[in-house]
Design a protein around this motif. Structure first.
Motif, mmCIF file in Angstrom:
data_model
loop_
_atom_site.group_PDB
_atom_site.id
_atom_site.type_symbol
_atom_site.label_atom_id
_atom_site.label_comp_id
_atom_site.label_asym_id
_atom_site.label_seq_id
_atom_site.Cartn_x
_atom_site.Cartn_y
_atom_site.Cartn_z
ATOM 1 N N ALA A 158 8.793 27.534 -33.735
ATOM 2 C CA ALA A 158 9.615 27.426 -32.519
ATOM 3 C C ALA A 158 9.745 28.808 -31.878
ATOM 4 N N PRO A 159 10.223 28.885 -30.645
ATOM 5 C CA PRO A 159 10.439 30.206 -30.034
ATOM 6 C C PRO A 159 11.297 31.096 -30.935
ATOM 7 N N VAL A 160 10.970 32.376 -30.991
ATOM 8 C CA VAL A 160 11.674 33.282 -31.911
ATOM 9 C C VAL A 160 13.154 33.412 -31.550
ATOM 10 N N LEU A 161 13.424 33.646 -30.287
ATOM 11 C CA LEU A 161 14.819 33.858 -29.887
ATOM 12 C C LEU A 161 15.631 32.568 -30.029
ATOM 13 N N PHE A 162 16.792 32.674 -30.605
ATOM 14 C CA PHE A 162 17.629 31.484 -30.786
ATOM 15 C C PHE A 162 18.004 30.900 -29.411
ATOM 16 N N SER A 163 18.314 31.762 -28.489
ATOM 17 C CA SER A 163 18.716 31.273 -27.150
ATOM 18 C C SER A 163 17.567 30.507 -26.505
ATOM 19 N N GLU A 164 16.346 30.967 -26.757
ATOM 20 C CA GLU A 164 15.172 30.293 -26.195
ATOM 21 C C GLU A 164 15.000 28.904 -26.829
ATOM 22 N N LYS A 165 15.246 28.829 -28.121
ATOM 23 C CA LYS A 165 15.173 27.527 -28.816
ATOM 24 C C LYS A 165 16.122 26.531 -28.159
ATOM 25 N N ILE A 166 17.337 27.003 -27.946
ATOM 26 C CA ILE A 166 18.375 26.107 -27.422
ATOM 27 C C ILE A 166 18.078 25.740 -25.976
ATOM 28 N N SER A 167 17.578 26.693 -25.256
ATOM 29 C CA SER A 167 17.215 26.420 -23.872
ATOM 30 C C SER A 167 16.080 25.395 -23.823
ATOM 31 N N GLU A 168 15.063 25.599 -24.689
ATOM 32 C CA GLU A 168 13.906 24.695 -24.689
ATOM 33 C C GLU A 168 14.310 23.260 -25.038
ATOM 34 N N SER A 169 15.291 23.135 -25.948
ATOM 35 C CA SER A 169 15.649 21.795 -26.431
ATOM 36 C C SER A 169 16.794 21.163 -25.649
ATOM 37 N N SER A 170 17.191 21.784 -24.545
ATOM 38 C CA SER A 170 18.409 21.325 -23.868
ATOM 39 C C SER A 170 18.326 19.859 -23.426
ATOM 40 N N SER A 171 17.127 19.394 -23.122
ATOM 41 C CA SER A 171 17.034 17.990 -22.697
ATOM 42 C C SER A 171 16.411 17.116 -23.783
ATOM 43 N N ASN A 172 16.260 17.698 -24.983
ATOM 44 C CA ASN A 172 15.665 16.956 -26.106
ATOM 45 C C ASN A 172 16.764 16.264 -26.898
#
Lengths: 424, 429
Positions: A276-290
């Motif tokens: 998954a994306p390294v940055l935690f914030s990026e993970k959460i952003s990517e999964s926001s509609s998942n």
């Protein structure tokens, strides 16, 4: 070429030990765990020499941070310090933060699967008590994006997994008290199971749900967001070793020793590896509609099940990466035990206890057994093997035909899943 | 035996009383009457109890009491646990009070370092004496899990089995049944070594005395804390009480090794009892560490000792070459290796001699020394030395008795590796 990889045995060090207090180096830890694994499998140094002559044995070492913790790199070469029979045996070190052990397993299994080697020794190791917890916390920060997530932050990882708890609360609109009680239950179950495991770090520690709920107390201080000490795995020294074999080798192995297949061998029947994306914030952003907060963790589970040709319902038990209670909470839906956002159901109905329908971490997990970073993936695989071959002693689960492990690196950045099945 | 829900702890402000209270409240989830001389002292014990198991969730389970409250709290208790000072007359007096107030069938037990449990059981009527036992916890009980369990001649077998089950499963103790004999098993073996080490410290004062002995008999020979430092930790007065009792009441071949060295008596007479009084065999002053000169009877800076053999042995232990390290001890041919080898031989010879008389089986001795003293279990030592033949040879070398338990028919003596990893006890520091 074959698609089957067998596990024939292995060993784990006692995770309660503090090797610095014993005045021992990483070489001592390697020597002990290799010696125990060879003793467990009955493979001797002559056999290693025999296989090495044919270039049919390899060494795969998982380690996160030997350079910082004990000032040593190039660990894949250090079997030669253990015994001359390892001279010439190909060896390498693998690293993926807390999933280092799993990368080593994957590499070893691949070499067996393609027929390059008959036997592979996989060793995971971390010596962490060489430094204070604050310094170690900074070292661990390199498993995140250090510059952006860990630099000048004390204990960055508890804070990242505290954020995971916060995301769960907001995304699924959970009741905070109920959620924190669920996390305390996870901690309490892991400590309970660890009392049944003679190699667990916390096996003699006092713990119950009341204590785990007593966050902010003098003995359960906050470590990151809503998480307290009892929500965390602890700093641990330790190593684990497993020995993988090709079907051809394991068949002869059983024959020569007159051993029963079902109680000796297990099979790595599936694997999944997603980053998954390294940055935690990026993970959460990517999964926001998942549907899932950690969709790549879920995908790694699906990949492993697909390769194992098993459905979610066929998995009997799990070993998961509860570096924090929030990561075990998230794993529950990733395993398919509940829909995402409904994880509390199996916590509250007792399904994930050792005697429940879907036991998670019968060993005690990272919170109970301990978390020597580079060793954890290998320790998990060894525990799956012990369960499916009915060698888990007091923490044996009732149904153990298929077990699944989830080993993560970083803030669920590297996601590794293996399915281990009973060999029949 | 009914389940244990209410417990009275007598001696609740003492080290053992308060720490055991923490174990029983935490792991046993019992309500506890904490009995001390004053309510303030009882309260102190409650704080220590919580601290000992690192939780602040058990405070509500404690009720501070004084000895004036015994008539009220003892009849309510399922288990009355007496942990007062190691003094037979005092214990008899308190045990008689317990006998007066206890309800029929409730359990009473005592922590003693080695007083006669049968003698104390005489404080009860014939029908109640069967519920009396010795339950010797070790200090600190959160870290040292051993509980020596000492039945009396009159103990009720079913109550005994139930109490052992409670201690094992609820309180997570490693229970070993020992005969009612001086020092039981742990202190008899442990203080044989500790006191003879003190005698050797005096004998070899010219080579470094206490420091010399602690260097040689520390982690390299399987004592996670060196012997003289251990005596300082337990208290020299306690050391004296135990060895005097053993000297008075045992008559085996190690009898003279229980004779208290004069320098220890000297320190005790000055009130220098060890860690608890700020100084004993060692002391810290202005950032400098001092050690007691056993001949000149004064403190001196800790001498810097350098033994090439010990350095070599530690290097091997640091990389887990244990058999090679022990081989160096046996073949070292120096004064230092001779002392280390002697104490290894003595430990095996003496501890195994108690199998059949004080404990039932060899692995009981291993449990006692591993879980009670954090010492390398003797059976593991035998295996490290190479088994029966080399061990007998070593014991003969020092003209010590070869115990009957040391049988040539046993291939591997140590059977507890799956629960107690012996390698943890061998240290390079």
């Amino acid at each position: 070429m074959t698609s089957i990889v067998h596990i024939i045995g292995g060993a784990q060090t006692d995770f309660q030990r503090n090797w610095s207090k014993e005045g021992k180096t990483f070489i001592a830890m390697m020597r002990e765990v290799i010696s125990d694994a060879l003793s467990d499998t009955g493979i001797d140094f002559q056999e290693i020499i025999r296989l090495n002559k044919k270039n049919k044995i390899g060494i795969f070492l998982g380690n996160f941070d030997g350079e910082q913790y004990f000032n040593q790199g190039h660990l894949g070469a250090f079997f030669t310090e253990i015994h001359p029979s390892f001279f010439g045996v190909p060896g390498s070190r693998f690293e993926a933060a807390c999933a280092s052990g799993s990368v080593a397993i994957d590499a070893a299994a691949t070499k067996i699967r393609v027929g390059d080697y008959d036997l592979a020794i996989v060793l995971g190791i971390e010596v962490m008590k060489t430094v204070s917890s604050a310094v170690g916390g900074d070292f661990l920060g390199t498993a995140a994006y250090y510059e952006k997530e860990a630099k000048n932050i004390s204990f960055p990882f508890p804070k990242l997994f505290g954020q995971l708890a916060d995301v769960y609360l907001s995304r699924y609109q959970l009741d905070e008290n109920r959620f924190l009680s669920n996390l305390a239950e996870i901690s309490s179950i892991n400590y309970h199971n660890a009392k049944l495991n003679p190699l667990a770090q916390t096996r003699s520690w006092f713990m119950n749900k009341n204590h785990a709920c007593h966050r902010q107390g003098n003995y359960n201080i906050s470590v990151g967001g809503k998480l307290s000490v009892t929500d965390c795995s602890q700093v641990t020294d330790g190593a684990a070793c497993i020995i993988l074999a090709s079907p051809k080798y394991s068949s002869k192995y059983l024959q020569h020793r007159h051993l029963s297949k079902a109680n000796t061998l297990s099979t790595i029947s599936g694997w999944g590896h997603r980053v998954a994306p390294v940055l935690f914030s990026e993970k959460i952003s990517e999964s926001s509609s998942n549907l899932f907060v950690l969709p790549w963790t879920r995908q790694a589970v699906l990949d492993a099940l697909s390769r194992a040709k098993l459905s979610e319902k066929q998995i009997d038990f799990y070993e998961t990466h509860d570096c924090f209670t929030s990561s075990e909470y998230a794993a529950i839906s990733a395993f398919g035990l509940t829909p995402p956002g409904k994880e509390y159901e199996v916590i509250e109905n007792g399904s994930i206890t050792i005697s429940g329908k879907n036991p998670i971490n019968p060993s005690g997990g990272l919170i109970g057994v301990g978390h020597p970073v580079g060793a954890t993936g290998v320790r998990m695989l060894l525990d799956l093997h012990r369960q499916v071959t009915h060698q888990a002693g007091n923490y044996q689960v009732a149904n153990s035909d298929h077990g699944l492990m989830l080993n993560i690196g970083g803030s669920a950045t590297t996601n590794y899943v293996f399915v281990v099945s009973r060999s029949i | 035996m009914k389940s244990i829900k209410t417990v009275t702890i007598l001696g609740a402000n003492g080290t053992m009383g308060s720490h055991c209270a923490g174990i029983i409240a935490g792991f046993g989830e019992a309500k506890i009457f904490m009995v001390a001389r004053t309510l303030e002292k009882a309260q102190e014990g409650i704080h220590i109890a919580q601290d000992s198991i690192k939780t602040d969730t058990i405070a509500h389970q404690f009720i501070p009491q004084t000895y004036a409250d015994l008539a009220s709290c003892i009849p309510q208790s399922d288990w009355i646990f007496e942990l007062t000072a190691e003094n037979l007359e005092l214990k008899k007096e308190i045990t008689s009070l317990i006998a007066k107030y206890k309800k029929s069938g409730s359990i009473v037990s005592t922590v003693s370092s080695g007083l006669s449990i049968n003698e104390l059981s005489k404080c009860f009527t014939e029908s109640e004496s069967k519920f009396y036992f010795g339950t010797h916890f070790y200090n600190p009980p959160y870290r040292l899990l051993l509980c020596e369990f000492i039945p009396t001649n009159k103990s009720d077998p079913s109550t005994q089995a139930e109490l052992i089950s409670y201690l094992s499963n609820q309180l997570h103790r490693q229970v070993v049944i020992t005969k009612d004999s001086p020092g039981f098993a742990g202190n008899r073996i442990g203080f044989q070594i500790l006191n003879e080490a003190a005698q050797f410290a005096n004998r070899y004062q010219d080579l470094g005395g206490i420091t010399y002995i602690d260097e040689l008999l520390g982690g390299v020979t399987g004592h996670t804390l060196p012997p003289m430092a251990t005596s300082d930790l337990v208290g020299l007065d306690v050391h004296q009480a135990i060895v005097d009792n053993l000297y008075l009441h045992t008559s085996d071949e190690a009898h003279e090794t229980f004779k208290m060295p004069a320098f220890l008596t000297f320190l005790i007479s000055r009130g220098y009892l060890g860690n608890k009084s700020g100084q004993g065999l060692y002391k810290n002053e202005n950032g400098q560490k001092y050690v007691f000169n056993t001949v000149k009877l004064r403190y001196e800076p800790i001498p810097v000792l350098n033994f090439p053999l010990l350095t070599k042995i530690k290097a091997k232990i640091s990389v887990a070459q244990y058999q090679e390290a022990f081989n160096d001890i046996l073949t070292g041919n120096t004064q230092e290796s001779e002392i280390m080898a002697y104490f290894i031989a003595r430990y095996i010879s003496y501890s195994l001699s108690l199998v059949g008389t004080v404990v039932n089986q060899l692995h009981d001795i291993d449990l006692v020394m591993g879980y009670g003293f954090n010492w390398l279990p003797p059976s593991a030592l035998i295996d490290l030395l190479g088994g029966y033949q080399p061990t007998v040879k070593l014991i003969h070398r020092f003209k010590l008795p070869v115990p009957q338990t040391l049988s040539s028919s046993i291939d591997h003596f140590y059977k507890l590796q799956n629960q107690l990893d012996y390698r943890n006890f061998i240290r390079a520091i």
